[in-house]
Design an enzyme around this catalytic site. Structure first.
Site, PDB file in Angstrom:
ATOM      1  N   GLY A   1     -10.488  66.247  24.927  1.00 40.34           N
ATOM      2  CA  GLY A   1     -10.887  64.890  24.534  1.00 40.34           C
ATOM      3  C   GLY A   1     -10.827  64.047  25.847  1.00 40.34           C
TER       4      GLY A   1
ATOM      5  N   GLY B   1     -10.235  59.700  26.839  1.00 40.60           N
ATOM      6  CA  GLY B   1      -9.678  58.495  26.395  1.00 40.60           C
ATOM      7  C   GLY B   1     -10.193  57.353  27.596  1.00 40.60           C
TER       8      GLY B   1
ATOM      9  N   MET C   1      -8.145  56.148  29.991  1.00 40.58           N
ATOM     10  CA  MET C   1      -7.383  56.377  31.199  1.00 40.58           C
ATOM     11  C   MET C   1      -7.500  57.636  31.589  1.00 40.58           C
ATOM     12  SD  MET C   1      -4.317  53.550  31.030  1.00 40.58           S
ATOM     13  CE  MET C   1      -3.410  54.591  32.620  1.00 40.58           C
ATOM     14  N   ALA C   2      -7.413  58.704  30.766  1.00 38.25           N
ATOM     15  CA  ALA C   2      -6.956  59.915  30.913  1.00 38.25           C
ATOM     16  C   ALA C   2      -8.088  60.934  30.073  1.00 38.25           C
ATOM     17  CB  ALA C   2      -5.701  60.280  30.525  1.00 38.25           C
TER      18      ALA C   2
ATOM     19  N   VAL D   1      -7.616  64.734  28.219  1.00 42.29           N
ATOM     20  CA  VAL D   1      -6.830  65.566  27.627  1.00 42.29           C
ATOM     21  C   VAL D   1      -7.449  66.958  27.416  1.00 42.29           C
ATOM     22  CG1 VAL D   1      -5.454  66.122  25.725  1.00 42.29           C
ATOM     23  CG2 VAL D   1      -5.941  63.846  26.169  1.00 42.29           C
TER      24      VAL D   1
ATOM     25  N   LYS E   1      -2.422  65.438  29.888  1.00 35.43           N
ATOM     26  CA  LYS E   1      -3.366  64.308  30.024  1.00 35.43           C
ATOM     27  C   LYS E   1      -3.418  64.162  31.415  1.00 35.43           C
ATOM     28  CE  LYS E   1      -2.771  60.900  27.549  1.00 35.43           C
ATOM     29  NZ  LYS E   1      -2.365  59.599  26.854  1.00 35.43           N
TER      30      LYS E   1
ATOM     31  N   ASP F   1      -0.300  50.133  20.518  1.00 33.18           N
ATOM     32  CA  ASP F   1      -1.595  50.618  20.245  1.00 33.18           C
ATOM     33  C   ASP F   1      -1.771  51.649  19.091  1.00 33.18           C
ATOM     34  OD1 ASP F   1      -4.545  50.610  20.631  1.00 33.18           O
ATOM     35  OD2 ASP F   1      -4.629  52.435  22.141  1.00 33.18           O
TER      36      ASP F   1
END
Length: 535
Positions: A31, A33, A35-36, A38, A53, A147
Site C-alpha cells: 500500500g 501513504g 509519507m511512505a 509499505v 515502510k 491520527d
C-alpha cells in the site's frame, strides 16, 4: 488577477519489490501513504514476514520528513504491547530510509467495513476494547497518536486488534519533539478532535475523540460528519452534534451508544479522562456470553485488560516481556482476518489477495495451515472465530455444528451466518435451503423464522418473482418487530421492498398492492449505507 501558486507534481514512486534493504528482501508492495510506501518483506536471518515502510524518495532529501519518519519509529518502538504494531528495526540503505515492523496478516478496519459493513455488538466491543487498551498504554508512555482512524487499526488473524502508524505520534511533556510547523494541523480531517482542528495542545483525550469518530463509523456505517471539503468537515467537528447512534442502530445496547457519544464530546473535559475509564465502561456493556466467547480469542490481551482494570498495571509489562522473548525466538503468533456478515445485502465480495502466489513456499504453507478449523473451548468462541475469518469462512462456520452439535443456539446462529455468506457469494440454492429451514420454524422461534422469511423474499426478488416475494412479506408482517433486533433482516426487507416497488408496477393484484403498501409505510431506522445493490 492574483498569481497562481506554483504547484509541484509529486513524482511517481519506483516499485522496489525484489530489492534488498539490509536483512530484508522486499517481496511486494502492500500500500501507499502520504509519507511512505509499505512492502511485504522477508527477514532473512529470522525467516519471518515483516512489513517495511519506505520513506518516499521525494521526501528522503528533506531533513524534516526524515526526522519525522524516524520519530515514528522512536515513538512506536517504545510501546511494547499486544495491541500495538511492534517495530523491529529502523535504518537506511543507499539513501532509502525504512522502518521494519510487525506484519499483521489481515486487513485494516476501513477495508473490513467496506467489505462487510458494520459489525455486530460482540465484534464491535472486541475491537473497541483492544484499541482502548492500546491507547491506555500509549498514554502511560506520554504518547498521543494524533491520527487514530480505521486505516490505522489492523485486524489480525487470532482476533488481535493492533494500532499502527505512529507517524504523527508526539511525546507529551518537555521531552517531546515537535516537528509540526506553526499553523499546520496534522492528522486526517474526518477524524480530528476539535482541539486538533484549532491547533491547540493535545493530550490523550484527543485520541479518544478520534477513536469515538471511528467507533461511530464502525457501528453506524457512516462517519458522524461528512462534507465536500476538509474545511466543512472540520467546522462540523467544532460546532455540530452528531446524530444519535441509537437512532441509527436501535439494535445496539443503549449503554454502548452513550459510551461513543461521551467519546465525541466537543469539550475534552466532558470526554473520558483516560482510556482506562473507557475500558471500565466497555466491560459493563451487557452482551450475552461476551466474557466466555471472547476469552478464548484474546488470551494475553484480554487478560492484560482485566488485570489493568483491577489495578494491576504490571500486566502489560509482563505481556511486553513475553512478546520480546517471542520475537527473539522467532515464535510465530497466530492471526485471524476479520469476517463479518452484518450489512450482508449491501456488501460485495472482495477479490482474492493480489500476489498471494508470490509468497515464499514456507510462508504460504504456514498461512494455509493457520486457516484449518480447530475446536475452541466453547461454541460461542468457535462462532466468534468464524466471524473473524475472511478465508475458510464456510469451514469455520460449519465447525460450530461439528464440534458443538448440542448447543442449539450457537448452531442456529452459525447457520444464519452461512446463509448470509451464501448470499454474498451468490450461491442462491444453498442460501435458499437454509432460509427455507428457518422459515419453516414455528412462532416459538420468531426471530429465526422472521430471518428465514426475509431471506426468502430477497431471493424471490432476485429472480423476478415479485408476487411470491410479496406473499413472503405478508407472512413476515406479524413478526415485523423482530426486524428491530437484527440489522441484516431490516436490510433484506428494505432491499426487497425497493426492488419490488420499482419493478412490480401493474404486475401484481390489487390485494398484493395493498399488502405491499403497508410495508412501504413502515418507518425503518435510517441507514446511510442502504441501497438496492443486492437486488
Amino acid at each position: 488577477m492574483a498569481e497562481l501558486p506554483n504547484l509541484s507534481v509529486t513524482p511517481p514512486e519506483v516499485d522496489l519489490s525484489g530489492r534488498q534493504l539490509g536483512d530484508f528482501r522486499l517481496l511486494r508492495r502492500l500500500g501507499r501513504g502520504a509519507m511512505a510506501e509499505v512492502y511485504l518483506a522477508e527477514q532473512g536471518s529470522l525467516r519471518r514476514q515483516v512489513a517495511i515502510k519506505v520513506l518516499k524518495s521525494h521526501l528522503a532529501t528533506d531533513e524534516t520528513y526524515v526526522k519525522r519518519f524516524h520519530n515514528e519509529a522512536q515513538a512506536a518502538a517504545s510501546l511494547v504491547h499486544a495491541n500495538i504494531v511492534q517495530i523491529h528495526d529502523v535504518g537506511s540503505s543507499e539513501g532509502v530510509h525504512y522502518i521494519a515492523q510487525e506484519y499483521v496478516q489481515g486487513q485494516n478496519l476501513q477495508e473490513f467495513m467496506v467489505r462487510r459493513g458494520p459489525p455486530d455488538v460482540k465484534l464491535a466491543l472486541a475491537i473497541m476494547r483492544q484499541v482502548a487498551s492500546a491507547l491506555h498504554k500509549a498514554a502511560l508512555a506520554g504518547i498521543v497518536h494524533r491520527d487514530i482512524k480505521p486505516e490505522n487499526i489492523m485486524l489480525g488473524r487470532s482476533g488481535e486488534v493492533k494500532v499502527a502508524d505512529f507517524g504523527l505520534a508526539r511525546l507529551t511533556g518537555n521531552g517531546g519533539v515537535n516537528l509540526t510547523q506553526v499553523g499546520i494541523t496534522m492528522g486526517t480531517p474526518l477524524y480530528m478532535s476539535p482541539e486538533q482542528v484549532e491547533g491547540r495542545t493535545l493530550d490523550p483525550r484527543s485520541d479518544i475523540y478520534s477513536f469515538g469518530v471511528t467507533c461511530f463509523q464502525m457501528l453506524a456505517g457512516t462517519p458522524p460528519f461528512r462534507g465536500e471539503t476538509a474545511l466543512s468537515v472540520a467546522v462540523q467537528h467544532l460546532k455540530t452534534e452528531p446524530q444519535r447512534l441509537e437512532h441509527l442502530r436501535p439494535d445496539l445496547p443503549v449503554s454502548l451508544c452513550r459510551i461513543v457519544h461521551k467519546m465525541l464530546a466537543k469539550n475534552p473535559a466532558q470526554r473520558y479522562e483516560t482510556a482506562r475509564d473507557l475500558l471500565v465502561d466497555l466491560r459493563g456493556v451487557p452482551v450475552e456470553g461476551m466474557a466466555d466467547d471472547w476469552g478464548d480469542l484474546v488470551d494475553e490481551a484480554d487478560g492484560a485488560i482485566s488485570e489493568m482494570l483491577a489495578g494491576a498495571h504490571a500486566a502489560t509489562g509482563r505481556l511486553g516481556s513475553l512478546m520480546k522473548t517471542s520475537r527473539l525466538h522467532s515464535m510465530r503468533r497466530r492471526r485471524v482476518r476479520v469476517w463479518i456478515a452484518a450489512g450482508v445485502v449491501l456488501s460485495f465480495l472482495a477479490g482474492g489477495a493480489a500476489g498471494w502466489s508470490q509468497r515464499p513456499a514456507y510462508l504460504l504453507a504456514e498461512a494455509r495451515q493457520a486457516n484449518v478449523p480447530h475446536q475452541l473451548n466453547t461454541a460461542g468462541a468457535q462462532l466468534l472465530r468464524a466471524k473473524l475469518q475472511d478465508t475458510e469462512v464456510e469451514a469455520w462456520l460449519k465447525s460450530v455444528e461439528r464440534y458443538f452439535p448440542k448447543d442449539e443456539r450457537h448452531v442456529q446462529l452459525a447457520r444464519q451466518e452461512l446463509a448470509k455468506l451464501y448470499l454474498l457469494e451468490d450461491r442462491q440454492e444453498e442460501a435458499k435451503k437454509l432460509f427455507d429451514q428457518f422459515a419453516d420454524l414455528d412462532d416459538s422461534q420468531r426471530e429465526l423464522r422472521a430471518f428465514g422469511l426475509a431471506g426468502q423474499s430477497l431471493l424471490l426478488t432476485r429472480t423476478g418473482r415479485y408476487q411470491d416475494a410479496i406473499e413472503k412479506l405478508d407472512e413476515l408482517w406479524p413478526l415485523k418487530e423482530e426486524l428491530d433486533r437484527d440489522r441484516s433482516m431490516r436490510q433484506m426487507v428494505q432491499v426487497s421492498l425497493n426492488v419490488i416497488e420499482r419493478a412490480s408496477e401493474k404486475r401484481v393484484s390489487e390485494a398484493q398492492a395493498n399488502q405491499l403498501k403497508k410495508w412501504l409505510e413502515v418507518e425503518f431506522p435510517p441507514d446511510e449505507g442502504e441501497t438496492d445493490q443486492a437486488g
